[in-house]
Design a protein around this motif. Structure first.
Motif, PDB file in Angstrom:
ATOM      1  N   LEU A   1       0.810  -1.213   0.000  1.00 53.23           N
ATOM      2  CA  LEU A   1       0.000   0.000   0.000  1.00 53.23           C
ATOM      3  C   LEU A   1       0.846   1.266   0.000  1.00 53.23           C
ATOM      4  N   TYR A   2       1.879   1.318   0.800  1.00 53.42           N
ATOM      5  CA  TYR A   2       2.741   2.496   0.862  1.00 53.42           C
ATOM      6  C   TYR A   2       3.306   2.830  -0.514  1.00 53.42           C
ATOM      7  N   TYR A   3       3.756   1.807  -1.244  1.00 51.17           N
ATOM      8  CA  TYR A   3       4.391   2.031  -2.545  1.00 51.17           C
ATOM      9  C   TYR A   3       3.361   2.452  -3.594  1.00 51.17           C
ATOM     10  N   LEU A   4       2.166   1.870  -3.535  1.00 53.44           N
ATOM     11  CA  LEU A   4       1.127   2.261  -4.490  1.00 53.44           C
ATOM     12  C   LEU A   4       0.721   3.718  -4.285  1.00 53.44           C
ATOM     13  N   LYS A   5       0.546   4.107  -3.037  1.00 52.52           N
ATOM     14  CA  LYS A   5       0.167   5.487  -2.746  1.00 52.52           C
ATOM     15  C   LYS A   5       1.239   6.460  -3.210  1.00 52.52           C
ATOM     16  N   ARG A   6       2.490   6.077  -3.022  1.00 57.58           N
ATOM     17  CA  ARG A   6       3.588   6.957  -3.433  1.00 57.58           C
ATOM     18  C   ARG A   6       3.696   7.027  -4.956  1.00 57.58           C
ATOM     19  N   ARG A   7       3.515   5.903  -5.622  1.00 55.55           N
ATOM     20  CA  ARG A   7       3.675   5.874  -7.071  1.00 55.55           C
ATOM     21  C   ARG A   7       2.566   6.644  -7.778  1.00 55.55           C
ATOM     22  N   LEU A   8       1.342   6.549  -7.253  1.00 51.50           N
ATOM     23  CA  LEU A   8       0.201   7.212  -7.888  1.00 51.50           C
ATOM     24  C   LEU A   8      -0.162   8.537  -7.218  1.00 51.50           C
ATOM     25  N   ASP A   9       0.677   8.984  -6.285  1.00 50.74           N
ATOM     26  CA  ASP A   9       0.417  10.241  -5.565  1.00 50.74           C
ATOM     27  C   ASP A   9      -0.943  10.226  -4.879  1.00 50.74           C
TER      28      ASP A   9
END
Length: 284
Positions: A250-258
């Motif tokens: 989840l952390y990486y998805l949120k960061r990648r898609l802002d």
């Protein structure tokens, strides 16, 4: 009705039939020379392959005397190739990046393509091999790992899985110093000191084994036309699309898609999509 045929993995006639199907689907033409050149087989063998394909899918192709090639019929339905644009585009970018050799790709005519290079992150092959073997043998590793926030470099890890965030590779591992599962960037391993038996038993990695659906939607500040464009772009239904991921991602998805950045205006093109909510999904 034509039944969908799955790939068997054999590099014989079925592989050549898949090639015929792929070329008809994506390039719209095929002749015997294409088959003989790619597979280095005889013309009679290529003729047998074409006859076999016509036996499997009798209404899929016709011979065009002008082009001197077989072309897909109006009723063409793929029986081997994946009818998915991402399959073709991923193969195209694989060839562009040198990951996929021309002899491993069914693409014949290659359209112009370019990809955006990223700064290289070097993963030492020796370290990768040790991580793979430790994971396979369920062994712990004493490693020299340099994080951005912790000065202590030597730690003991029990590798569990690999993960990619769209930019870099991590290894998911239980850290005995922190007594928890963490993600470790592969390029930040300086040295594998030794392989050891796990010092203690470790708990299940709940975040890795749990799945969630991240529900996204268009920027709520957009006008109707913009929202419809985004909905079509991301194949949304009723203004929503779900992205199923492991909870640990989840952390990486949120960061990648802002997704963790608030959008306050309709002119913020960086915020075309927003996170609407998170839903629980099935676990492993």
């Amino acid at each position: 009705m034509i039944e969908k045929t799955t790939r068997t993995g054999h590099w014989g006639q079925e592989r050549r039939l898949e090639f015929i199907d792929f070329r008809l689907l994506w390039e719209g033409r095929l002749n015997r020379a294409d088959i003989t050149a790619f597979f280095r087989i005889s013309v009679p063998q290529a003729s047998l392959d074409l006859a076999k394909y016509q036996e499997i899918a009798p209404n899929n192709m016709v011979y065009d005397r002008t082009q001197k090639a077989y072309i897909p019929s109006a009723d063409f339905k793929s029986v081997f190739a994946t009818f998915d644009s991402n399959h073709y585009l991923n193969e195209l970018i694989g060839r562009e990046n040198g990951i996929l050799a021309p002899t491993e790709s069914f693409i014949g005519w290659v359209p112009p393509v370019a990809s955006l290079p990223l700064p290289a992150r070097k993963v030492q092959p020796e370290i990768l091999i040790d991580l793979i073997r430790a994971m396979h043998n369920q062994q712990a590793l004493v490693v020299d790992y340099r994080s951005m926030t912790n000065e202590v470099a030597i730690r003991t890890l029990l590798p569990n899985a690999f993960a990619h965030d769209g930019n870099r590779w991590h290894i998911r591992a239980y850290c005995f110093k922190s007594a928890m599962y963490k993600d470790f960037v592969l390029s930040r391993f300086f040295k594998i000191i030794e392989s050891i038996t796990s010092p203690t038993s470790v708990p299940q990695d709940t975040d890795w084994n749990s799945f969630i659906d991240v529900v996204i939607g268009p920027n709520p500040h957009y006008d109707t036309n913009k929202r419809l464009t985004i909905e079509h772009d991301y194949q949304m239904i009723n203004g929503e699309a779900k992205i199923r991921i492991r909870k640990a991602q989840l952390y990486y998805l949120k960061r990648r898609l802002d997704l963790d950045i608030e959008c306050n205006t309709s002119n913020d093109d960086r915020k075309q999509i927003v996170m609407l909510r998170i839903e629980d999904a099935q676990s492993l």
